[in-house]
Structures are given as C-alpha cells and as structure tokens.
Design a protein around this motif. Structure first.
Motif, PDB file in Angstrom:
ATOM      1  N   LEU A  18       0.833  -1.212   0.000  1.00  0.00           N
ATOM      2  CA  LEU A  18       0.000   0.000   0.000  1.00  0.00           C
ATOM      3  C   LEU A  18       0.864   1.256   0.000  1.00  0.00           C
ATOM      4  O   LEU A  18       0.573   2.239  -0.679  1.00  0.00           O
ATOM      5  CB  LEU A  18      -0.939   0.000   1.209  1.00  0.00           C
ATOM      6  N   ARG A  19       1.947   1.201   0.760  1.00  0.00           N
ATOM      7  CA  ARG A  19       2.865   2.335   0.815  1.00  0.00           C
ATOM      8  C   ARG A  19       3.482   2.633  -0.555  1.00  0.00           C
ATOM      9  O   ARG A  19       3.600   3.775  -0.973  1.00  0.00           O
ATOM     10  CB  ARG A  19       4.007   2.052   1.795  1.00  0.00           C
ATOM     11  N   GLU A  20       3.866   1.580  -1.236  1.00  0.00           N
ATOM     12  CA  GLU A  20       4.470   1.740  -2.557  1.00  0.00           C
ATOM     13  C   GLU A  20       3.452   2.379  -3.516  1.00  0.00           C
ATOM     14  O   GLU A  20       3.790   3.261  -4.299  1.00  0.00           O
ATOM     15  CB  GLU A  20       4.917   0.365  -3.075  1.00  0.00           C
ATOM     16  N   ILE A  21       2.214   1.919  -3.440  1.00  0.00           N
ATOM     17  CA  ILE A  21       1.198   2.467  -4.345  1.00  0.00           C
ATOM     18  C   ILE A  21       0.943   3.944  -4.038  1.00  0.00           C
ATOM     19  O   ILE A  21       0.960   4.783  -4.943  1.00  0.00           O
ATOM     20  CB  ILE A  21      -0.123   1.667  -4.247  1.00  0.00           C
ATOM     21  N   THR A  22       0.743   4.261  -2.758  1.00  0.00           N
ATOM     22  CA  THR A  22       0.441   5.666  -2.443  1.00  0.00           C
ATOM     23  C   THR A  22       1.652   6.551  -2.717  1.00  0.00           C
ATOM     24  O   THR A  22       1.526   7.610  -3.304  1.00  0.00           O
ATOM     25  CB  THR A  22       0.040   5.860  -0.963  1.00  0.00           C
ATOM     26  N   GLY A  23       2.826   6.072  -2.303  1.00  0.00           N
ATOM     27  CA  GLY A  23       4.024   6.907  -2.418  1.00  0.00           C
ATOM     28  C   GLY A  23       4.499   7.040  -3.847  1.00  0.00           C
ATOM     29  O   GLY A  23       4.503   8.124  -4.429  1.00  0.00           O
ATOM     30  N   LYS A  24       4.849   5.917  -4.430  1.00  0.00           N
ATOM     31  CA  LYS A  24       5.515   5.965  -5.729  1.00  0.00           C
ATOM     32  C   LYS A  24       4.542   6.291  -6.862  1.00  0.00           C
ATOM     33  O   LYS A  24       4.876   7.024  -7.777  1.00  0.00           O
ATOM     34  CB  LYS A  24       6.170   4.624  -5.992  1.00  0.00           C
ATOM     35  N   HIS A  25       3.354   5.713  -6.774  1.00  0.00           N
ATOM     36  CA  HIS A  25       2.475   5.856  -7.929  1.00  0.00           C
ATOM     37  C   HIS A  25       1.481   7.003  -7.799  1.00  0.00           C
ATOM     38  O   HIS A  25       1.008   7.536  -8.781  1.00  0.00           O
ATOM     39  CB  HIS A  25       1.758   4.538  -8.196  1.00  0.00           C
ATOM     40  N   PHE A  26       1.148   7.381  -6.565  1.00  0.00           N
ATOM     41  CA  PHE A  26       0.214   8.498  -6.398  1.00  0.00           C
ATOM     42  C   PHE A  26       0.889   9.732  -5.812  1.00  0.00           C
ATOM     43  O   PHE A  26       0.259  10.767  -5.665  1.00  0.00           O
ATOM     44  CB  PHE A  26      -0.952   8.086  -5.487  1.00  0.00           C
ATOM     45  N   GLY A  27       2.175   9.590  -5.458  1.00  0.00           N
ATOM     46  CA  GLY A  27       2.894  10.745  -4.924  1.00  0.00           C
ATOM     47  C   GLY A  27       2.347  11.266  -3.607  1.00  0.00           C
ATOM     48  O   GLY A  27       2.417  12.463  -3.325  1.00  0.00           O
ATOM     49  N   SER A  78       2.542  11.222   0.505  1.00  0.00           N
ATOM     50  CA  SER A  78       3.434  10.789   1.576  1.00  0.00           C
ATOM     51  C   SER A  78       2.679   9.853   2.511  1.00  0.00           C
ATOM     52  O   SER A  78       1.583  10.160   2.979  1.00  0.00           O
ATOM     53  CB  SER A  78       3.942  12.011   2.343  1.00  0.00           C
ATOM     54  N   SER A  79       3.273   8.688   2.751  1.00  0.00           N
ATOM     55  CA  SER A  79       2.534   7.672   3.505  1.00  0.00           C
ATOM     56  C   SER A  79       3.007   7.615   4.952  1.00  0.00           C
ATOM     57  O   SER A  79       2.562   6.781   5.713  1.00  0.00           O
ATOM     58  CB  SER A  79       2.739   6.315   2.843  1.00  0.00           C
ATOM     59  N   ARG A  80       3.886   8.530   5.314  1.00  0.00           N
ATOM     60  CA  ARG A  80       4.491   8.439   6.641  1.00  0.00           C
ATOM     61  C   ARG A  80       3.448   8.486   7.761  1.00  0.00           C
ATOM     62  O   ARG A  80       2.574   9.352   7.767  1.00  0.00           O
ATOM     63  CB  ARG A  80       5.518   9.563   6.843  1.00  0.00           C
ATOM     64  N   GLY A  81       3.534   7.525   8.656  1.00  0.00           N
ATOM     65  CA  GLY A  81       2.657   7.535   9.818  1.00  0.00           C
ATOM     66  C   GLY A  81       1.224   7.096   9.551  1.00  0.00           C
ATOM     67  O   GLY A  81       0.415   7.072  10.458  1.00  0.00           O
ATOM     68  N   LEU A  82       0.913   6.754   8.310  1.00  0.00           N
ATOM     69  CA  LEU A  82      -0.468   6.362   8.025  1.00  0.00           C
ATOM     70  C   LEU A  82      -0.674   4.861   8.259  1.00  0.00           C
ATOM     71  O   LEU A  82       0.206   4.051   7.971  1.00  0.00           O
ATOM     72  CB  LEU A  82      -0.836   6.686   6.574  1.00  0.00           C
ATOM     73  N   SER A  83      -1.838   4.501   8.782  1.00  0.00           N
ATOM     74  CA  SER A  83      -2.147   3.089   8.987  1.00  0.00           C
ATOM     75  C   SER A  83      -2.604   2.483   7.653  1.00  0.00           C
ATOM     76  O   SER A  83      -2.880   3.211   6.689  1.00  0.00           O
ATOM     77  CB  SER A  83      -3.275   2.953  10.008  1.00  0.00           C
ATOM     78  N   ASP A  84      -2.712   1.171   7.633  1.00  0.00           N
ATOM     79  CA  ASP A  84      -3.158   0.511   6.397  1.00  0.00           C
ATOM     80  C   ASP A  84      -4.503   1.051   5.947  1.00  0.00           C
ATOM     81  O   ASP A  84      -4.727   1.306   4.766  1.00  0.00           O
ATOM     82  CB  ASP A  84      -3.292  -0.998   6.621  1.00  0.00           C
ATOM     83  N   ASN A  85      -5.416   1.230   6.898  1.00  0.00           N
ATOM     84  CA  ASN A  85      -6.748   1.707   6.530  1.00  0.00           C
ATOM     85  C   ASN A  85      -6.706   3.125   5.972  1.00  0.00           C
ATOM     86  O   ASN A  85      -7.417   3.454   5.029  1.00  0.00           O
ATOM     87  CB  ASN A  85      -7.692   1.655   7.737  1.00  0.00           C
ATOM     88  N   GLU A  86      -5.837   3.947   6.576  1.00  0.00           N
ATOM     89  CA  GLU A  86      -5.719   5.311   6.057  1.00  0.00           C
ATOM     90  C   GLU A  86      -5.104   5.315   4.651  1.00  0.00           C
ATOM     91  O   GLU A  86      -5.513   6.088   3.783  1.00  0.00           O
ATOM     92  CB  GLU A  86      -4.866   6.158   7.019  1.00  0.00           C
ATOM     93  N   LEU A  87      -4.151   4.402   4.445  1.00  0.00           N
ATOM     94  CA  LEU A  87      -3.546   4.297   3.111  1.00  0.00           C
ATOM     95  C   LEU A  87      -4.597   3.885   2.091  1.00  0.00           C
ATOM     96  O   LEU A  87      -4.677   4.439   0.992  1.00  0.00           O
ATOM     97  CB  LEU A  87      -2.410   3.264   3.120  1.00  0.00           C
ATOM     98  N   LEU A  88      -5.430   2.918   2.489  1.00  0.00           N
ATOM     99  CA  LEU A  88      -6.482   2.455   1.585  1.00  0.00           C
ATOM    100  C   LEU A  88      -7.460   3.582   1.258  1.00  0.00           C
ATOM    101  O   LEU A  88      -7.884   3.736   0.111  1.00  0.00           O
ATOM    102  CB  LEU A  88      -7.228   1.280   2.215  1.00  0.00           C
ATOM    103  N   THR A  89      -7.788   4.372   2.281  1.00  0.00           N
ATOM    104  CA  THR A  89      -8.697   5.498   2.035  1.00  0.00           C
ATOM    105  C   THR A  89      -8.111   6.431   0.983  1.00  0.00           C
ATOM    106  O   THR A  89      -8.791   6.862   0.061  1.00  0.00           O
ATOM    107  CB  THR A  89      -8.925   6.294   3.350  1.00  0.00           C
ATOM    108  N   ILE A  99      -5.969   5.699  -1.325  1.00  0.00           N
ATOM    109  CA  ILE A  99      -5.975   5.050  -2.640  1.00  0.00           C
ATOM    110  C   ILE A  99      -7.387   5.081  -3.236  1.00  0.00           C
ATOM    111  O   ILE A  99      -7.586   5.465  -4.393  1.00  0.00           O
ATOM    112  CB  ILE A  99      -5.466   3.598  -2.529  1.00  0.00           C
ATOM    113  N   PHE A 100      -8.365   4.712  -2.421  1.00  0.00           N
ATOM    114  CA  PHE A 100      -9.740   4.665  -2.934  1.00  0.00           C
ATOM    115  C   PHE A 100     -10.230   6.052  -3.351  1.00  0.00           C
ATOM    116  O   PHE A 100     -10.894   6.201  -4.367  1.00  0.00           O
ATOM    117  CB  PHE A 100     -10.682   4.047  -1.903  1.00  0.00           C
ATOM    118  N   ASN A 101      -9.883   7.065  -2.562  1.00  0.00           N
ATOM    119  CA  ASN A 101     -10.301   8.418  -2.938  1.00  0.00           C
ATOM    120  C   ASN A 101      -9.733   8.815  -4.288  1.00  0.00           C
ATOM    121  O   ASN A 101     -10.418   9.373  -5.130  1.00  0.00           O
ATOM    122  CB  ASN A 101      -9.844   9.442  -1.881  1.00  0.00           C
ATOM    123  N   ARG A 102      -8.451   8.514  -4.460  1.00  0.00           N
ATOM    124  CA  ARG A 102      -7.817   8.851  -5.730  1.00  0.00           C
ATOM    125  C   ARG A 102      -8.486   8.135  -6.887  1.00  0.00           C
ATOM    126  O   ARG A 102      -8.766   8.720  -7.930  1.00  0.00           O
ATOM    127  CB  ARG A 102      -6.336   8.470  -5.697  1.00  0.00           C
TER     128      ARG A 102
END
Ligand SMILES: Nc1ncnc2c1ncn2[C@@H]1O[C@H](COP(=O)(O)OP(=O)(O)OP(=O)(O)O)[C@@H](O)[C@H]1O
Ligand SMILES: [Mg+2]
Length: 402
Positions: A110-119, A121-132, A134-137
């Motif tokens: 999830l970190r790789e997707i948010t960071g590298k592909h969506f630009g 910053s994933s620092r400090g985010l939980s899996d659920n927050e990362l998913l949110t 990604i889904f919003n995007r």
C-alpha cells in the motif's frame, strides 16, 4: 585529458557480438509472445472481460499456479500489459506488479502504491488510512487497479483476503482493485487455498511444457536474442535435452545467455556444444536471482554461514547451533555485529520458507522434545550459495560505506 587508446577496452566494447539484443535474455524481460500459452492468455482475457462494463464494474481475482519456470510471471505480466492497453478506450486501469519477495506485507504494498504511484506521503499512516487515500484517488480519477501479486504465498491468505474485502467500508459498492495471484501449487495449497476459497474467479493451473513447445520457445527466444546463424538446430536440441529434464524454462534462457557471453568472450560467431556444457555448469535454475536480491543482509550472512559449515569436509547437514558459530565467524569477517541466537533462528526460518535452505526434522527421542532439526541444501551447491551471497553482501556493504 590523456589520449584514449586502450586496445583491450576498444576491442571488447566496439568488437562484434553474437547477440542481436542480449537484453531479451535478461530474466526481467517479458517476451511479446509466449509460445505454448496462447490458450491461457485467451482464458485470462475472457476472465477479465467483465471489467469493461463501466458502471457495473466488480472485481475479478484469478489465481495462477504451476511449478517453477513454466511462465507464470511472464504470462501474468504479458497479459496485464496487453489488457490495460486493450481496455483503455473503455476504462483507465492501472497495472501494478509486486513480487512478494520484495514486498512482504500489505503495508509495504500500500505504501508503494500511495508513495511511488500516487505521490502521496505515507508516513505515519495506517493501512486503513492508506487504503482510504488510494480509494479516494481512484474515485476522483475514475480509475481502477489490476494488481499482480507474485509469490503471493509470502503475503499470505489473510492479507490478500483483507485487500479483496477492503472496499466494503468505502461506499464503493464494488472493489476497484482486481488481482492476479501467483504461486507455486504446493504453496498455494498450504498458504492460500483455504482463505481464498470462494473469492477466486478462476484458477489457472499451468503445466510443464512438452518437448515440442520447448522447441518453439527456443526458436522464438534465439531469434529475438541472436544474430542469424549463431545457433544451429543441433545445439538447440542439446539445450532442449537439458531443459526437458528440469522442465524449468528459466534454465534454457540462462544457458542461452551464458552461451552468448562465452561466444563473445572467445570471439566466436557460433555457439558450440562445449559452450553449452560450460554454461550448464554455471547455471542453477533453482537459485532464482530475486530470491537472493531481496533477502535481508542478515539473512544472506546466515546463508553464508550455513554454506560454509556444509562445505566443511562435505558434511550433509548441520544443526542450527553448529551453523550459528559459522554465522558469527562470517559476521566477524565482514566486521558486522552478530545477532543473538534467537534472532538467528528467525533468519533461518526465513531462509527455509523461501526455499534457499532446507530443514529436515529427525525423531531421535520421544515426543516433541525428541525432535531434532537439521539444515541442509537439496539443490544448490554450498559453494555456489556462498559465492553468490558473499558477492551481494559485499556489494551492499560497499554501497553503504560510499
Ligand atoms: N512460453 C514461453 N515462451 C517464451 N519464454 C518463456 C515461456 N515460458 C517461460 N519463458 C521464459 O522462461 C523464464 C521463466 O519464466 P517465468 O519467470 O515466467 O516462470 P515462473 O513460472 O514465474 O517461474 P517461478 O515459479 O520460478 O517464478 C522467463 O525468462 C520467461 O521469459
Ligand atoms: Mg515467477
């Protein structure tokens, strides 16, 4: 500047080569066609066809299984690339490939997707927050994802299942993430089948190639890689004999690559039987490059220790305690602080799980306490493992220092 006139360099850089395009024999290369896999390519295409439907989109998850070197990774990646292009006029699908040797947890992916592909910053985010995120995007940009999870057993059924279900709390009504899940059959059975039961749209089981298909594959791959006349039918037959034993196509590709390198080194325009024999001895298809590359440095050092121990007077297996001493010596040599025996046991577990070393359990007394585990190497010669692991560790230590 000094005048450049070094004949050795010039000859080797500018000299002629037997290769037309040697990059087509690198293991990361995905060929544009896979002889012998047309049927499976068509089947995958039919499986994912429903994604074309704009609104009623739902997620599709296909599992691909099959023994080593039968083209699982190549098939999935070739399909993925072709699919997102074919569907483009109807739908924007993003293709992500993850080898779970390198991405071992859901968070890492999830970190790789948010960071590298969506630009983002994933620092400090939980899996659920990362998913949110990604889904919003995906919602805002009207996109969906095709996620290829290679060696998916390392991620495990629960993480995959939670990815499959993740959309439920985001009011999508369907999941914008579809997957291709790749694993060898034994691992699929042990780590994934139970949890994913009922969630898999299709299970494609790849079988090993027969001789005729190997012939088609070698014709195609040599045409891509070599200049005309570089390899005769007799030599191709010799390589097919070898690969028909192991049934691992990677073996063929690596032998072809090594042969080309030998021919260039010897300044020959044609591959000889002797080159094939030499190449065969240098190639260990069971030792897949990504296996070692993605091991942590401490795991690599543990592997070196075991290899060293097993090289000693040709012993067949070693206990964990005995090998720990060799691990410590190796650490000392590399000027690295050794970790505790308990931590070392974790490294051993990881090496066993990834199939680098093998564990045999012997019953020498009664009950659990009477069980003794011994470590051994079934497929990889200790010397080869030691050399390859050393090479990598040294590279890493050097780049850390510089
Ligand atoms: N049908 C084919 N045509 C051409 N090349 C092929 C074919 N099948 C496999 N290869 C080549 O053989 C090598 C091994 O294939 P691949 O990595 O896809 O196998 P795999 O099933 O994923 O193996 P593993 O289980 O070890 O991951 C690759 O270099 C790939 O390009
Ligand atoms: Mg693979």
């Amino acid at each position: 500047m000094r005048e450049f006139n070094n004949d050795i360099i010039k000859r080797n850089v500018l000299g002629s080569s037997i290769f037309k395009d040697e990059s087509t024999l690198l293991l990361t290369y995905i060929p544009p066609r896979l002889p012998g896999r047309d049927e499976e390519l068509a089947r995958l295409s039919r499986d994912y066809k429903p994604l074309i439907m704009e609104k009623k989109a739902y997620n599709i998850n296909v599992a691909i299984t099959g023994p080593v070197g039968v083209g699982k990774t190549s098939l999935a990646r070739l399909f993925g690339e072709g699919f997102i292009k074919a569907i483009k006029p109807y739908k924007d699908v993003m293709l992500f490939y993850f080898n779970c040797y390198s991405f071992r947890t859901k968070s890492a992916i999830l970190r790789e997707i948010t960071g590298k592909h969506f630009g983002i910053s994933s620092r400090g985010l939980s899996d659920n927050e990362l998913l949110t995120q990604i889904f919003n995007r995906l919602k805002n940009e009207n996109k969906s994802i095709l996620l290829i999870l290679d060696e998916a057993f390392l991620l495990g059924g629960n993480d995959i299942l939670s990815l499959i279900h993740s959309y439920e709390s985001y009011g999508f009504g369907y999941s914008p993430i579809s997957m291709i899940i790749i694993s060898r059959p034994e691992e699929y059975k042990s780590y994934l089948a139970m949890q994913l039961k009922g969630k898999i749209t299709d299970l494609i089981q790849l079988d090993v190639y027969d001789r005729e298909t190997f012939k088609n594959i070698i014709d195609f791959r040599t045409e891509l890689a070599f200049k005309p006349g570089a390899i005769s039918d007799d030599i191709k037959d010799l390589i097919i004999d070898i690969v028909n034993e192991t049934k691992n196509t990677r073996h063929m590709i690596e032998i072809l690559y090594q042969c080309g390198k030998l021919a260039d080194m010897e300044n020959k325009e044609e591959i000889s039987a002797e080159m094939v024999r030499e190449a065969k001895n240098n190639v260990y298809p069971v030792l897949r490059p990504e296996m070692l590359n993605t091991l942590r440095t401490q795991e690599l050092i543990s592997a070196i220790g075991i290899a060293k121990r097993l090289k000693h007077r040709g012993i067949i297996s070693t206990s964990i305690m005995e090998s720990y001493d060799y691990y410590k010596v190796t650490c000392e040599e590399l000027e690295i602080e050794p970790h505790s025996l308990n931590t070392y046991r974790n490294y051993i577990d990881a090496l066993v799980k990834y199939g680098i070393i093998n564990k045999i359990t012997k019953q020498i007394g009664k009950g659990r306490r009477g069980r003794r585990s011994r470590l051994t190497l079934f497929d990889i010669p200790a010397k080869v493992l030691e050399e390859k692991a050393y090479e990598l560790v040294n590279q890493r230590l050097k780049s850390e220092k510089s």
